[in-house]
Motif scaffolding. Structure first.
Motif, mmCIF file in Angstrom:
data_model
loop_
_atom_site.group_PDB
_atom_site.id
_atom_site.type_symbol
_atom_site.label_atom_id
_atom_site.label_comp_id
_atom_site.label_asym_id
_atom_site.label_seq_id
_atom_site.Cartn_x
_atom_site.Cartn_y
_atom_site.Cartn_z
ATOM 1 N N ASP A 20 15.469 37.716 68.646
ATOM 2 C CA ASP A 20 14.669 38.315 69.717
ATOM 3 C C ASP A 20 14.937 39.805 69.678
ATOM 4 O O ASP A 20 16.061 40.217 69.387
ATOM 5 C CB ASP A 20 15.069 37.739 71.084
ATOM 6 C CG ASP A 20 13.990 37.957 72.140
ATOM 7 O OD1 ASP A 20 13.665 39.144 72.393
ATOM 8 O OD2 ASP A 20 13.487 36.985 72.697
ATOM 9 N N ASP A 21 13.928 40.619 69.962
ATOM 10 C CA ASP A 21 14.162 42.066 69.938
ATOM 11 C C ASP A 21 14.782 42.577 71.238
ATOM 12 O O ASP A 21 15.085 43.752 71.359
ATOM 13 C CB ASP A 21 12.893 42.842 69.573
ATOM 14 C CG ASP A 21 11.660 42.423 70.346
ATOM 15 O OD1 ASP A 21 11.808 41.693 71.344
ATOM 16 O OD2 ASP A 21 10.555 42.828 69.954
ATOM 17 N N GLN A 22 15.019 41.688 72.191
ATOM 18 C CA GLN A 22 15.686 42.068 73.442
ATOM 19 C C GLN A 22 17.086 41.441 73.470
ATOM 20 O O GLN A 22 17.224 40.218 73.484
ATOM 21 C CB GLN A 22 14.886 41.591 74.650
ATOM 22 C CG GLN A 22 13.518 42.236 74.774
ATOM 23 C CD GLN A 22 12.747 41.712 75.968
ATOM 24 O OE1 GLN A 22 13.271 40.969 76.783
ATOM 25 N NE2 GLN A 22 11.490 42.106 76.050
ATOM 26 N N SER A 23 18.105 42.285 73.477
ATOM 27 C CA SER A 23 19.481 41.780 73.428
ATOM 28 C C SER A 23 19.828 40.934 74.655
ATOM 29 O O SER A 23 20.614 39.990 74.556
ATOM 30 C CB SER A 23 20.468 42.928 73.266
ATOM 31 O OG SER A 23 20.372 43.816 74.346
ATOM 32 N N THR A 24 19.219 41.227 75.800
ATOM 33 C CA THR A 24 19.474 40.430 77.005
ATOM 34 C C THR A 24 19.032 38.982 76.801
ATOM 35 O O THR A 24 19.739 38.048 77.181
ATOM 36 C CB THR A 24 18.740 41.031 78.224
ATOM 37 O OG1 THR A 24 19.094 42.404 78.323
ATOM 38 C CG2 THR A 24 19.088 40.309 79.499
ATOM 39 N N LEU A 26 18.755 37.452 73.928
ATOM 40 C CA LEU A 26 19.696 36.853 72.977
ATOM 41 C C LEU A 26 20.946 36.360 73.697
ATOM 42 O O LEU A 26 21.429 35.256 73.437
ATOM 43 C CB LEU A 26 20.086 37.868 71.898
ATOM 44 C CG LEU A 26 19.018 38.227 70.871
ATOM 45 C CD1 LEU A 26 19.487 39.379 70.000
ATOM 46 C CD2 LEU A 26 18.633 37.026 70.030
ATOM 47 N N ASP A 27 21.461 37.187 74.613
ATOM 48 C CA ASP A 27 22.666 36.809 75.357
ATOM 49 C C ASP A 27 22.423 35.587 76.244
ATOM 50 O O ASP A 27 23.274 34.698 76.337
ATOM 51 C CB ASP A 27 23.163 37.984 76.212
ATOM 52 C CG ASP A 27 23.696 39.134 75.354
ATOM 53 O OD1 ASP A 27 24.004 38.908 74.166
ATOM 54 O OD2 ASP A 27 23.781 40.256 75.885
ATOM 55 N N LYS A 44 23.199 36.065 66.314
ATOM 56 C CA LYS A 44 22.131 36.752 67.045
ATOM 57 C C LYS A 44 21.589 37.891 66.192
ATOM 58 O O LYS A 44 22.364 38.683 65.664
ATOM 59 C CB LYS A 44 22.655 37.301 68.377
ATOM 60 C CG LYS A 44 23.180 36.222 69.304
ATOM 61 C CD LYS A 44 23.531 36.749 70.681
ATOM 62 C CE LYS A 44 24.844 37.472 70.690
ATOM 63 N NZ LYS A 44 25.293 37.854 72.048
ATOM 64 N N THR A 46 18.101 40.799 65.805
ATOM 65 C CA THR A 46 16.938 41.397 66.462
ATOM 66 C C THR A 46 15.768 41.611 65.505
ATOM 67 O O THR A 46 14.662 41.886 65.934
ATOM 68 C CB THR A 46 17.309 42.761 67.101
ATOM 69 O OG1 THR A 46 17.855 43.598 66.091
ATOM 70 C CG2 THR A 46 18.311 42.578 68.238
ATOM 71 N N ASP A 47 16.006 41.478 64.228
ATOM 72 C CA ASP A 47 14.992 41.750 63.213
ATOM 73 C C ASP A 47 14.647 40.466 62.449
ATOM 74 O O ASP A 47 15.497 39.927 61.733
ATOM 75 C CB ASP A 47 15.528 42.816 62.252
ATOM 76 C CG ASP A 47 14.537 43.237 61.186
ATOM 77 O OD1 ASP A 47 13.638 42.446 60.834
ATOM 78 O OD2 ASP A 47 14.671 44.371 60.693
#
Length: 148
Positions: A20-24, A26-27, A44, A46-47
């Protein structure tokens, strides 16, 4: 030593890949998977392009990916996984803000195991992830039995 014998070893940990491009997000998804208490290795990223490259030499038991990403959308990502990687054992959950059921059905037809609307309900995501991880584990256990 075969992949099957490694995967069935007592210390083997299944791998879940989150993209996912949003770290939140992913968390949040990582926390949901940790709540399953299945001793998972959680990666995890983002790309999606990097994720595809990383997966080429890895066995991944579960993928949870966003639909709208910068480099490619979820449909392209699912199709790339199905054509480039070891399809066996890949269980893909796509999470999207798009509520269009036609897109959800197209993702399933392309090879996703499930398509959930953002924000994914914790219980629903946990339940589907657990089922897919158990199917992956059972698949490799049965493969091991066939080869011994």
């Amino acid at each position: 030593m075969s992949v099957s014998s490694i995967r069935s070893a007592r210390k083997f940990r299944q791998t879940a890949l989150l993209i996912d491009d949003q770290s939140t997000v992913l968390d949040i998804h990582a926390a949901i998977l940790k709540s399953l208490k299945m001793d998972l290795k959680i990666i995890k990223m983002t790309d999606p392009v990097e994720a595809l490259e990383w997966m080429q030499n890895k066995q991944v038991d579960l993928i949870i990916t966003d639909f709208r990403m910068h480099q490619m959308d979820g449909m392209q990502f699912v199709q790339a996984i199905k054509s480039a990687c070891n399809v066996l054992g890949h269980s893909i959950i796509v999470v999207t803000a798009i509520k269009d059921q036609t897109i959800h059905q197209e993702l399933i037809a392309a090879g996703a195991a499930a398509c959930l609307t953002k924000p994914a309900q914790t219980q629903e995501l946990a339940s589907i992830a657990k089922i897919l991880l158990e199917k992956s584990r059972d698949h490799y256990n049965s493969t091991l039995l066939e080869t011994t």
